[in-house]
Design an enzyme around this catalytic site. Structure first.
Site, mmCIF file in Angstrom:
data_model
loop_
_atom_site.group_PDB
_atom_site.id
_atom_site.type_symbol
_atom_site.label_atom_id
_atom_site.label_comp_id
_atom_site.label_asym_id
_atom_site.label_seq_id
_atom_site.Cartn_x
_atom_site.Cartn_y
_atom_site.Cartn_z
ATOM 1 N N MET A 27 51.588 66.795 26.803
ATOM 2 C CA MET A 27 52.029 68.189 26.173
ATOM 3 C C MET A 27 52.449 70.257 26.883
ATOM 4 O O MET A 27 52.410 70.926 25.792
ATOM 5 C CB MET A 27 50.678 68.588 25.019
ATOM 6 C CG MET A 27 50.181 67.133 24.026
ATOM 7 S SD MET A 27 49.231 67.841 23.059
ATOM 8 C CE MET A 27 47.970 68.559 23.665
ATOM 9 N N HIS A 34 47.768 67.536 35.142
ATOM 10 C CA HIS A 34 49.338 67.248 34.780
ATOM 11 C C HIS A 34 50.215 66.726 36.348
ATOM 12 O O HIS A 34 50.872 66.165 36.256
ATOM 13 C CB HIS A 34 50.338 68.225 34.236
ATOM 14 C CG HIS A 34 49.703 68.325 32.388
ATOM 15 N ND1 HIS A 34 49.179 69.958 32.195
ATOM 16 C CD2 HIS A 34 49.451 67.404 32.098
ATOM 17 C CE1 HIS A 34 48.985 69.986 31.836
ATOM 18 N NE2 HIS A 34 48.851 68.132 30.406
ATOM 19 N N GLN A 58 48.255 64.586 16.111
ATOM 20 C CA GLN A 58 46.786 64.459 17.292
ATOM 21 C C GLN A 58 45.607 65.945 17.032
ATOM 22 O O GLN A 58 44.624 65.913 17.304
ATOM 23 C CB GLN A 58 46.805 63.840 18.523
ATOM 24 C CG GLN A 58 47.483 64.930 19.394
ATOM 25 C CD GLN A 58 48.023 65.128 20.787
ATOM 26 O OE1 GLN A 58 48.663 63.975 20.704
ATOM 27 N NE2 GLN A 58 47.253 64.927 21.649
ATOM 28 N N GLY A 143 45.412 60.253 32.440
ATOM 29 C CA GLY A 143 44.175 61.265 33.431
ATOM 30 C C GLY A 143 42.819 61.003 32.712
ATOM 31 O O GLY A 143 42.594 60.399 31.490
ATOM 32 N N LYS A 145 40.967 62.568 32.713
ATOM 33 C CA LYS A 145 39.370 64.176 32.791
ATOM 34 C C LYS A 145 39.547 63.481 30.596
ATOM 35 O O LYS A 145 38.904 64.063 29.747
ATOM 36 C CB LYS A 145 40.319 64.916 32.882
ATOM 37 C CG LYS A 145 40.646 66.562 31.407
ATOM 38 C CD LYS A 145 39.879 67.163 31.390
ATOM 39 C CE LYS A 145 39.638 68.411 30.593
ATOM 40 N NZ LYS A 145 40.259 68.270 29.544
ATOM 41 N N ASP A 146 40.463 62.941 30.403
ATOM 42 C CA ASP A 146 40.231 62.101 28.652
ATOM 43 C C ASP A 146 40.455 60.789 28.742
ATOM 44 O O ASP A 146 40.797 59.940 28.316
ATOM 45 C CB ASP A 146 42.200 62.336 27.405
ATOM 46 C CG ASP A 146 41.664 63.913 27.747
ATOM 47 O OD1 ASP A 146 41.533 64.456 27.408
ATOM 48 O OD2 ASP A 146 43.202 64.212 28.616
ATOM 49 N N GLN A 149 40.689 58.913 25.861
ATOM 50 C CA GLN A 149 41.662 58.870 25.785
ATOM 51 C C GLN A 149 42.880 57.822 26.512
ATOM 52 O O GLN A 149 43.641 56.538 25.755
ATOM 53 C CB GLN A 149 42.714 59.900 26.008
ATOM 54 C CG GLN A 149 43.944 59.629 25.847
ATOM 55 C CD GLN A 149 44.574 61.365 26.146
ATOM 56 O OE1 GLN A 149 45.173 61.570 25.332
ATOM 57 N NE2 GLN A 149 45.621 61.479 27.132
ATOM 58 N N VAL A 172 41.226 66.716 37.734
ATOM 59 C CA VAL A 172 41.625 67.760 39.204
ATOM 60 C C VAL A 172 40.725 68.748 38.417
ATOM 61 O O VAL A 172 40.463 69.138 37.650
ATOM 62 C CB VAL A 172 42.927 67.811 39.020
ATOM 63 C CG1 VAL A 172 44.071 69.035 40.129
ATOM 64 C CG2 VAL A 172 43.491 66.802 39.506
ATOM 65 N N ARG A 183 43.520 74.047 27.508
ATOM 66 C CA ARG A 183 42.775 74.665 27.122
ATOM 67 C C ARG A 183 42.453 76.270 27.922
ATOM 68 O O ARG A 183 41.595 76.622 26.447
ATOM 69 C CB ARG A 183 42.233 73.657 25.884
ATOM 70 C CG ARG A 183 42.793 73.145 25.094
ATOM 71 C CD ARG A 183 42.371 72.909 23.720
ATOM 72 N NE ARG A 183 43.281 71.877 22.521
ATOM 73 C CZ ARG A 183 42.983 71.323 22.644
ATOM 74 N NH1 ARG A 183 43.065 70.120 23.532
ATOM 75 N NH2 ARG A 183 43.426 70.643 21.348
HETATM 76 P P1 AMP Z 1 47.923 66.741 27.817
HETATM 77 O O1 AMP Z 1 48.934 67.148 28.411
HETATM 78 O O2 AMP Z 1 46.313 67.657 27.870
HETATM 79 O O3 AMP Z 1 48.024 65.799 26.638
HETATM 80 O O4 AMP Z 1 47.402 66.038 29.104
HETATM 81 C C1 AMP Z 1 48.600 64.563 29.529
HETATM 82 C C2 AMP Z 1 47.908 64.367 30.795
HETATM 83 O O5 AMP Z 1 47.178 65.014 32.032
HETATM 84 C C3 AMP Z 1 46.794 63.199 29.822
HETATM 85 O O6 AMP Z 1 46.796 62.212 30.633
HETATM 86 C C4 AMP Z 1 45.597 64.288 30.398
HETATM 87 O O7 AMP Z 1 44.239 62.994 30.573
HETATM 88 C C5 AMP Z 1 46.159 64.205 32.147
HETATM 89 N N1 AMP Z 1 45.177 65.467 32.415
HETATM 90 C C6 AMP Z 1 44.706 67.055 31.790
HETATM 91 N N2 AMP Z 1 44.249 67.316 32.792
HETATM 92 C C7 AMP Z 1 44.037 66.903 33.465
HETATM 93 C C8 AMP Z 1 42.577 66.983 34.814
HETATM 94 N N3 AMP Z 1 42.248 68.578 35.078
HETATM 95 N N4 AMP Z 1 43.219 66.294 36.061
HETATM 96 C C9 AMP Z 1 43.671 64.813 35.905
HETATM 97 N N5 AMP Z 1 44.495 64.396 34.029
HETATM 98 C C10 AMP Z 1 44.647 65.857 33.426
#
Ligand code: AMP
Length: 271
Positions: A27, A34, A58, A143, A145-146, A149, A172, A183
């Site tokens: 996003m 990322h 979402q 990630g 992290k989610d 998901q 990370v 966020r």
């Molecule tokens: P988002 O832009 O938040 O939708 O995240 C895009 C992708 O990056 C998703 O697959 C997340 O799980 C991953 N992601 C976000 N934060 C982290 C992090 N701290 N470590 C690893 N992957 C991440």
């Protein structure tokens, strides 16, 4: 690096991309979390595509869709430096034109984040289904992290035969353990310091003798931080996300915590 904003243009461009093709859906507001996905995808594939799309489907009606950080120019510089071949950054109208009326529901989406954010994973599964169909990557990177998901997307990819290999990459973290997140930008300095409580609490839970003890430890730890409030803590089967009574199989310990205007999530796996 090519920047493409229409589905038709991406489709005609993608025939020219080398294979295997790796995809990193995001996003935007890219941070090193990322970029760890981007770097791995770059290493493992002959061509690399990233998508940047803040997916309205979402976000709940009272959530932060409009406030969500956006910085396309900075994102494009990072992706260019990391060696991306193509970035797909469509508008909301391109992805959800008038008359759009098809959504994807994945069963495992009903628990945890899905229960706390009704409709969230329906939006995630729908957009990821569309992106995998448009980009047709050999591998797609997400990630840990989610964590939920990632499970939703693995199920979606298998059940709808989308044909990508789904690769989940480690979380990370900042030096104090806070998981990198777009966020985190909502946090003021005091809240930023307080936000380290998520990972500290998860780390405490690692030594617990039972799921209940782990939940109590996390609750007590987060409650001791005045700027944080716990929305939920879960100790669940790492594959089905069913809450556990005993620690007899790999467990996902996850939590959602509000710190100021930010709603933060994190998790660890206990093998
Ligand atoms: P988002 O832009 O938040 O939708 O995240 C895009 C992708 O990056 C998703 O697959 C997340 O799980 C991953 N992601 C976000 N934060 C982290 C992090 N701290 N470590 C690893 N992957 C991440």
């Amino acid at each position: 690096m090519n920047l493409i904003d229409s589905i038709a243009a991406f489709r005609s461009h993608s025939a020219r991309l080398a294979r295997p093709l790796g995809l990193v859906p995001t996003m935007g507001a890219l941070h090193d979390g990322h970029m760890s996905l981007v770097r791995r995808a770059r290493r493992e594939n002959a061509a690399l595509a990233a998508t940047i799309f803040v997916n309205p489907a979402q976000f709940g009606p009272r959530e932060d869709y409009h406030a969500y950080p956006r910085d396309l120019d900075a994102d494009l510089r990072k992706l260019q430096d990391a060696g991306a071949d193509v970035v797909f950054a469509p508008s909301a109208a391109e992805m959800y034109p008038a008359g759009f009326d098809t959504y994807v529901d994945v069963g495992i989406a009903e628990r945890l984040e899905g229960a706390a954010r009704p409709g969230h994973f329906r939006g995630v599964a729908t957009i990821v289904c569309k992106l995998l169909t448009i980009v047709r990557p050999d591998r797609a990177y997400f990630g840990q992290k989610d964590a939920q998901q990632a499970l939703v997307i693995e199920r979606l990819n298998a059940d709808l035969n989308l044909g990508a290999q789904i690769i989940t990459c480690p979380t990370v973290r900042e030096p104090d353990g806070l998981a990198l997140s777009s966020r985190n930008a909502y946090l003021d300095p005091d809240e930023r310091a307080a936000a380290a409580v998520l990972y500290r609490a998860l780390t405490r839970a690692r030594g617990a003798a039972s799921p209940d003890a782990a939940r109590r430890l996390v609750l007590a730890h987060v409650e001791a931080e005045p700027l944080a409030s716990l929305e939920y803590v879960s100790v669940a089967d790492a594959e089905t996300l069913e809450e556990l009574d005993t620690l007899d199989r790999p467990a996902l310990v996850s939590l959602a915590v509000r710190v100021g205007a930010a709603r933060l999530i994190d998790n660890i796996l206990i093998e």
